[in-house]
Every structure is written in structure tokens, then in C-alpha cells.
Design a protein around this motif. Structure first.
Motif, PDB file in Angstrom:
ATOM      1  N   GLN A 271      59.982   8.856  18.153  1.00  0.00           N
ATOM      2  CA  GLN A 271      59.504  10.103  18.849  1.00  0.00           C
ATOM      3  C   GLN A 271      60.714  11.538  18.997  1.00  0.00           C
ATOM      4  O   GLN A 271      62.023  11.313  18.521  1.00  0.00           O
ATOM      5  CB  GLN A 271      58.585   9.586  20.178  1.00  0.00           C
ATOM      6  N   GLY A 272      60.340  11.775  19.745  1.00  0.00           N
ATOM      7  CA  GLY A 272      61.186  12.994  19.609  1.00  0.00           C
ATOM      8  C   GLY A 272      61.143  13.965  19.069  1.00  0.00           C
ATOM      9  O   GLY A 272      59.922  14.209  17.927  1.00  0.00           O
ATOM     10  N   PRO A 273      61.620  15.570  18.798  1.00  0.00           N
ATOM     11  CA  PRO A 273      62.086  16.649  17.775  1.00  0.00           C
ATOM     12  C   PRO A 273      61.796  15.765  16.737  1.00  0.00           C
ATOM     13  O   PRO A 273      62.581  15.036  16.409  1.00  0.00           O
ATOM     14  CB  PRO A 273      63.443  17.698  18.364  1.00  0.00           C
ATOM     15  N   ILE A 274      61.259  16.404  15.958  1.00  0.00           N
ATOM     16  CA  ILE A 274      61.785  15.974  14.049  1.00  0.00           C
ATOM     17  C   ILE A 274      62.770  16.577  13.596  1.00  0.00           C
ATOM     18  O   ILE A 274      63.378  17.776  13.781  1.00  0.00           O
ATOM     19  CB  ILE A 274      60.179  17.598  13.168  1.00  0.00           C
TER      20      ILE A 274
ATOM     21  N   GLU B 273      54.470  28.734   8.058  1.00  0.00           N
ATOM     22  CA  GLU B 273      53.320  27.758   6.857  1.00  0.00           C
ATOM     23  C   GLU B 273      54.145  26.085   6.829  1.00  0.00           C
ATOM     24  O   GLU B 273      53.584  25.586   6.641  1.00  0.00           O
ATOM     25  CB  GLU B 273      53.250  28.208   5.751  1.00  0.00           C
ATOM     26  N   ILE B 274      55.782  26.106   6.206  1.00  0.00           N
ATOM     27  CA  ILE B 274      56.074  25.226   6.472  1.00  0.00           C
ATOM     28  C   ILE B 274      56.700  24.465   7.427  1.00  0.00           C
ATOM     29  O   ILE B 274      56.748  23.120   7.890  1.00  0.00           O
ATOM     30  CB  ILE B 274      57.868  25.656   6.471  1.00  0.00           C
TER      31      ILE B 274
ATOM     32  N   GLU C 225      52.341  18.751  11.280  1.00  0.00           N
ATOM     33  CA  GLU C 225      51.393  18.166  10.927  1.00  0.00           C
ATOM     34  C   GLU C 225      51.062  16.708  10.594  1.00  0.00           C
ATOM     35  O   GLU C 225      51.113  15.913  10.490  1.00  0.00           O
ATOM     36  CB  GLU C 225      50.349  18.827  10.541  1.00  0.00           C
ATOM     37  N   GLU C 226      52.523  16.639   9.135  1.00  0.00           N
ATOM     38  CA  GLU C 226      52.426  16.077   8.381  1.00  0.00           C
ATOM     39  C   GLU C 226      53.213  15.056   9.502  1.00  0.00           C
ATOM     40  O   GLU C 226      52.948  13.533   9.329  1.00  0.00           O
ATOM     41  CB  GLU C 226      53.571  15.897   7.208  1.00  0.00           C
TER      42      GLU C 226
ATOM     43  N   ALA D  34      53.419  14.048  11.835  1.00  0.00           N
ATOM     44  CA  ALA D  34      53.077  13.629  13.859  1.00  0.00           C
ATOM     45  C   ALA D  34      51.620  12.825  12.863  1.00  0.00           C
ATOM     46  O   ALA D  34      51.938  11.468  13.351  1.00  0.00           O
ATOM     47  CB  ALA D  34      51.827  15.190  14.254  1.00  0.00           C
ATOM     48  N   ARG D  35      50.869  12.679  11.221  1.00  0.00           N
ATOM     49  CA  ARG D  35      50.595  11.548  11.529  1.00  0.00           C
ATOM     50  C   ARG D  35      51.131  10.370  10.479  1.00  0.00           C
ATOM     51  O   ARG D  35      50.457   9.445  11.217  1.00  0.00           O
ATOM     52  CB  ARG D  35      50.071  12.538   9.710  1.00  0.00           C
ATOM     53  N   ARG D  36      52.547  10.679  10.268  1.00  0.00           N
ATOM     54  CA  ARG D  36      53.452  10.252   9.293  1.00  0.00           C
ATOM     55  C   ARG D  36      53.496   8.617  10.674  1.00  0.00           C
ATOM     56  O   ARG D  36      53.763   7.711  10.522  1.00  0.00           O
ATOM     57  CB  ARG D  36      54.232  10.356   8.953  1.00  0.00           C
ATOM     58  N   ARG D  37      54.119   9.370  11.685  1.00  0.00           N
ATOM     59  CA  ARG D  37      54.968   8.720  13.161  1.00  0.00           C
ATOM     60  C   ARG D  37      53.111   8.091  13.835  1.00  0.00           C
ATOM     61  O   ARG D  37      53.811   6.696  14.431  1.00  0.00           O
ATOM     62  CB  ARG D  37      55.079  10.150  14.160  1.00  0.00           C
ATOM     63  N   ALA D  38      52.161   8.804  13.528  1.00  0.00           N
ATOM     64  CA  ALA D  38      51.422   8.159  14.050  1.00  0.00           C
ATOM     65  C   ALA D  38      50.797   6.492  13.420  1.00  0.00           C
ATOM     66  O   ALA D  38      50.500   5.679  14.030  1.00  0.00           O
ATOM     67  CB  ALA D  38      49.573   8.452  14.146  1.00  0.00           C
ATOM     68  N   SER D  39      50.643   6.994  12.208  1.00  0.00           N
ATOM     69  CA  SER D  39      50.515   5.602  11.096  1.00  0.00           C
ATOM     70  C   SER D  39      51.803   4.821  11.585  1.00  0.00           C
ATOM     71  O   SER D  39      51.118   2.797  11.021  1.00  0.00           O
ATOM     72  CB  SER D  39      50.218   5.911   9.920  1.00  0.00           C
ATOM     73  N   ARG D  40      52.922   5.209  11.896  1.00  0.00           N
ATOM     74  CA  ARG D  40      53.507   3.707  12.270  1.00  0.00           C
ATOM     75  C   ARG D  40      53.593   3.318  12.916  1.00  0.00           C
ATOM     76  O   ARG D  40      54.167   1.684  12.900  1.00  0.00           O
ATOM     77  CB  ARG D  40      55.193   4.558  11.758  1.00  0.00           C
ATOM     78  N   ASN D  41      52.929   3.875  14.351  1.00  0.00           N
ATOM     79  CA  ASN D  41      53.093   3.607  15.112  1.00  0.00           C
ATOM     80  C   ASN D  41      51.540   2.322  15.714  1.00  0.00           C
ATOM     81  O   ASN D  41      51.783   1.757  16.718  1.00  0.00           O
ATOM     82  CB  ASN D  41      53.145   4.617  16.824  1.00  0.00           C
ATOM     83  N   ALA D  42      50.623   2.631  14.408  1.00  0.00           N
ATOM     84  CA  ALA D  42      49.088   2.190  14.571  1.00  0.00           C
ATOM     85  C   ALA D  42      49.712   0.744  14.296  1.00  0.00           C
ATOM     86  O   ALA D  42      50.341   0.076  13.950  1.00  0.00           O
ATOM     87  CB  ALA D  42      48.388   2.714  14.149  1.00  0.00           C
TER      88      ALA D  42
END
Length: 138
Positions: free
Chosen positions: A2-5, A120-121, A127-128, A130-138
Motif C-alpha cells: 500500500q502507500g503512494p503509487i 486523465e493520466i 483507478e487501475e 487501486a483495482r490491482r492492489r485490491a485484487s492482489r490483497n483479496a
């Protein structure tokens, strides 16, 4: 993690124009991301090695040389071989839409063209990742 991107911004190949990538790097830093800029004339091997050593979430490649169909897949391959298959590879440059589709099929994230608003970048990366971190932590 976690933490900053954490973002590795890279110029790969012989392309010697880096004004745009510096603007993007500044925008990402202003948005709170940790940004590492590789400088000009990097090889895919150096970029992948730096990304793995720095434990980044994103490798953002800027290419204006037309070598995108060679360099993006090589960076992806090296990241995957080194255990960085979770790292988002995205980027920007003048990349035809059919090539963007082909790179997307290989696993490359969004590719941004000249004139893209930096907001936009930033929004895409937030968003991307956050989605990847959530799926790695699931």
C-alpha cells in the motif's frame, strides 16, 4: 503493498525527446505519486531491472521513435520473467490505434497520445492501481 503509487517513468530506445515525459512525471508527483525517471536512451533490460529493484506499481514508457511494437513487449516479458508480472505497463507517444489494440492484447495498459490532459493520466493510474492492489490483497 500500500502507500503512494510508485511509478517508473522511462524513455526507451534512441528517442531523445523527453519534454513530454518530464511534464507527466511532474504531474504524477503533484498528485502524490512517487516517481522515478530513468532518463534518456534506456534499454528494456535496464527499465525492467530498475522497476523490479524499485518495487514500482507502474512502468510508464514514453516512445516517439516508432519502436513501440518491439520495446513494450520486451519490457513486459522481462518484468514477467523477473517476478513483476503484476506491474502495470502503460505509456504514451504516437502509437496507431491498431498497434494500441495489439499491445493491449499482450497486457499493456492504456496508451496516451500527445495532448492528453495530465489529469486523465493521473485518474487512470489511481483507478487501475487501486483495482490491482485490491485484487492482489483479496
Amino acid at each position: 503493498m500500500q502507500g503512494p503509487i510508485r511509478v517508473l517513468v522511462a524513455k526507451v530506445g534512441l528517442d531523445g525527446h523527453d519534454r513530454g515525459v518530464k511534464v507527466v512525471a511532474s504531474a504524477l508527483r503533484d498528485a502524490g505519486m512517487e516517481v522515478i525517471y530513468t532518463g534518456l536512451h534506456q534499454t528494456p533490460e535496464k527499465v525492467a531491472q530498475a522497476a523490479l529493484e524499485e518495487d514500482v506499481d507502474v512502468v510508464a514508457i514514453s516512445i516517439l521513435s516508432g519502436a513501440h511494437m518491439t520495446l513494450f513487449p520486451r519490457v513486459l516479458e522481462l518484468l514477467r520473467k523477473g517476478g513483476g508480472g503484476h506491474v502495470l505497463v502503460c505509456g504514451g507517444g504516437i502509437i496507431p490505434e491498431k498497434d494500441q489494440d495489439a499491445l493491449g492484447a499482450l497486457g499493456v495498459g492504456r496508451l496516451f497520445g500527445p495532448g492528453t490532459a495530465t489529469g486523465e493520466i493521473v485518474a487512470y493510474l489511481e483507478e487501475e492501481i487501486a483495482r490491482r492492489r485490491a485484487s492482489r490483497n483479496a
